[in-house]
Design a protein around this motif. Structure first.
Motif, PDB file in Angstrom:
ATOM      1  N   ASN A  27       3.902  13.138   3.437  1.00 56.46           N
ATOM      2  CA  ASN A  27       4.004  12.862   4.872  1.00 56.46           C
ATOM      3  C   ASN A  27       5.359  13.269   5.433  1.00 56.46           C
ATOM      4  N   LEU A  81       0.812  -1.225   0.000  1.00 56.52           N
ATOM      5  CA  LEU A  81       0.000   0.000   0.000  1.00 56.52           C
ATOM      6  C   LEU A  81       0.845   1.275   0.000  1.00 56.52           C
ATOM      7  N   GLN A  82       2.170   1.116   0.108  1.00 48.58           N
ATOM      8  CA  GLN A  82       3.030   2.291   0.144  1.00 48.58           C
ATOM      9  C   GLN A  82       2.935   3.077  -1.170  1.00 48.58           C
ATOM     10  N   ASP A  83       2.661   4.367  -1.037  1.00 46.52           N
ATOM     11  CA  ASP A  83       2.540   5.256  -2.197  1.00 46.52           C
ATOM     12  C   ASP A  83       3.649   6.304  -2.102  1.00 46.52           C
ATOM     13  N   ALA A 118       2.420   9.863  -1.507  1.00 46.77           N
ATOM     14  CA  ALA A 118       1.887  10.069  -0.157  1.00 46.77           C
ATOM     15  C   ALA A 118       3.035  10.151   0.847  1.00 46.77           C
ATOM     16  N   ARG A 119       4.051   9.314   0.646  1.00 44.77           N
ATOM     17  CA  ARG A 119       5.201   9.346   1.541  1.00 44.77           C
ATOM     18  C   ARG A 119       5.919  10.699   1.453  1.00 44.77           C
ATOM     19  N   GLY A 158       3.986   5.930   3.631  1.00 45.20           N
ATOM     20  CA  GLY A 158       3.195   6.381   2.501  1.00 45.20           C
ATOM     21  C   GLY A 158       1.898   5.625   2.336  1.00 45.20           C
ATOM     22  N   VAL A 159       1.334   5.146   3.438  1.00 45.41           N
ATOM     23  CA  VAL A 159       0.085   4.390   3.390  1.00 45.41           C
ATOM     24  C   VAL A 159      -1.099   5.330   3.596  1.00 45.41           C
ATOM     25  N   ASN A 160      -2.049   5.269   2.696  1.00 44.84           N
ATOM     26  CA  ASN A 160      -3.267   6.061   2.821  1.00 44.84           C
ATOM     27  C   ASN A 160      -3.988   5.674   4.109  1.00 44.84           C
ATOM     28  N   LEU A 161      -4.332   6.673   4.929  1.00 50.09           N
ATOM     29  CA  LEU A 161      -4.915   6.368   6.234  1.00 50.09           C
ATOM     30  C   LEU A 161      -6.322   5.774   6.121  1.00 50.09           C
ATOM     31  N   GLY A 162      -7.034   6.109   5.065  1.00 50.26           N
ATOM     32  CA  GLY A 162      -8.341   5.490   4.856  1.00 50.26           C
ATOM     33  C   GLY A 162      -8.214   3.991   4.613  1.00 50.26           C
ATOM     34  N   LYS A 163      -7.210   3.611   3.825  1.00 53.23           N
ATOM     35  CA  LYS A 163      -6.966   2.187   3.573  1.00 53.23           C
ATOM     36  C   LYS A 163      -6.468   1.489   4.837  1.00 53.23           C
TER      37      LYS A 163
END
Length: 217
Positions: free
Chosen positions: A16, A7-9, A12-13, A24-29
């Motif tokens: 962050n 899930l690391q993006d 996003a990382r 980099g993991v989406n908090l919704g996921k």
């Protein structure tokens, strides 16, 4: 861990990391995984020990807050390397734990400013929800003397406490606003349109106005 790694993006990382976080993991996921796993205390402990920020955030979501001992929470707080893990641990776990008051007192006086910030975050919570027994005037004395020169994380928590005193306790409101105006902490903090500034005089005034509007309506 493999699922979290997948899930690391990178984008996003990158975002962050600007705030001191290192995942980099989406908090919704992440919350969706926690919902699927439900409460699993031993898995939560195992995830925490990986030292991976995404895993630790997941651990916080699936743990049983009241199951941690006082020393265990103290150790975990000192291990929480990033702001998001630190904040979630305090807000989602420590605040619901029977040792919260004991830790609040100990942490507030800790020489480590990040640990002290956790203590002040718990104090702000008490100011707003359970102020009985707190020396609000004494807290204002400490804030007035120390907040201007403290590191960012501790300063933010002390400023939050200052604002909560002004918002929730009319007797101390004028003094809280005066302290904020004199110290000017977070006065120029960039605030998105539609959001309330964290500058204490503005924050206090706006929240009291909303309270008054609700009372009238």
């Amino acid at each position: 861990m493999a699922e979290l790694a997948a899930l690391q993006d990178p984008k996003a990382r990158e975002i962050n990391e600007r705030h001191g976080d290192d995942h980099g993991v989406n908090l919704g996921k992440l919350r969706a995984i926690a919902k699927r796993l439900k409460t699993q205390q031993e898995l939560a402990r195992g995830l925490w020990e990986t030292d991976d920020s995404a895993a630790r955030l997941l651990a916080i979501l699936i743990c049983r807050p009241k199951a941690f001992g006082r020393d265990e929470l103290d150790r975990m707080l000192r291990q929480a390397r990033t702001p998001k893990v630190h904040d979630w641990l305090v807000n989602y776990v420590v605040k619901k734990n029977p040792h919260a008051e004991e830790l609040r007192t100990a942490w507030s006086a800790d020489p480590n400013p990040v640990v002290a910030g956790a203590g002040w975050a718990l104090t702000a919570e008490r100011v707003a929800k359970k102020p009985e027994g707190l020396d609000l005037s004494g807290l204002l004395d400490v804030i007035e003397a120390r907040m201007k020169a403290t590191p960012d994380r501790l300063q933010w928590a002390m400023n939050n406490c200052l604002a909560q005193i002004g918002i929730e306790h009319a007797r101390y409101r004028a003094r809280a606003i005066a302290i904020g105006e004199r110290l000017e902490v977070l006065k120029d903090y960039p605030t998105p349109p539609g959001c309330t500034s964290p500058f204490a005089p503005v924050w206090i005034t706006e929240m009291v106005r909303r309270q008054d509007d609700r009372t009238v309506s």
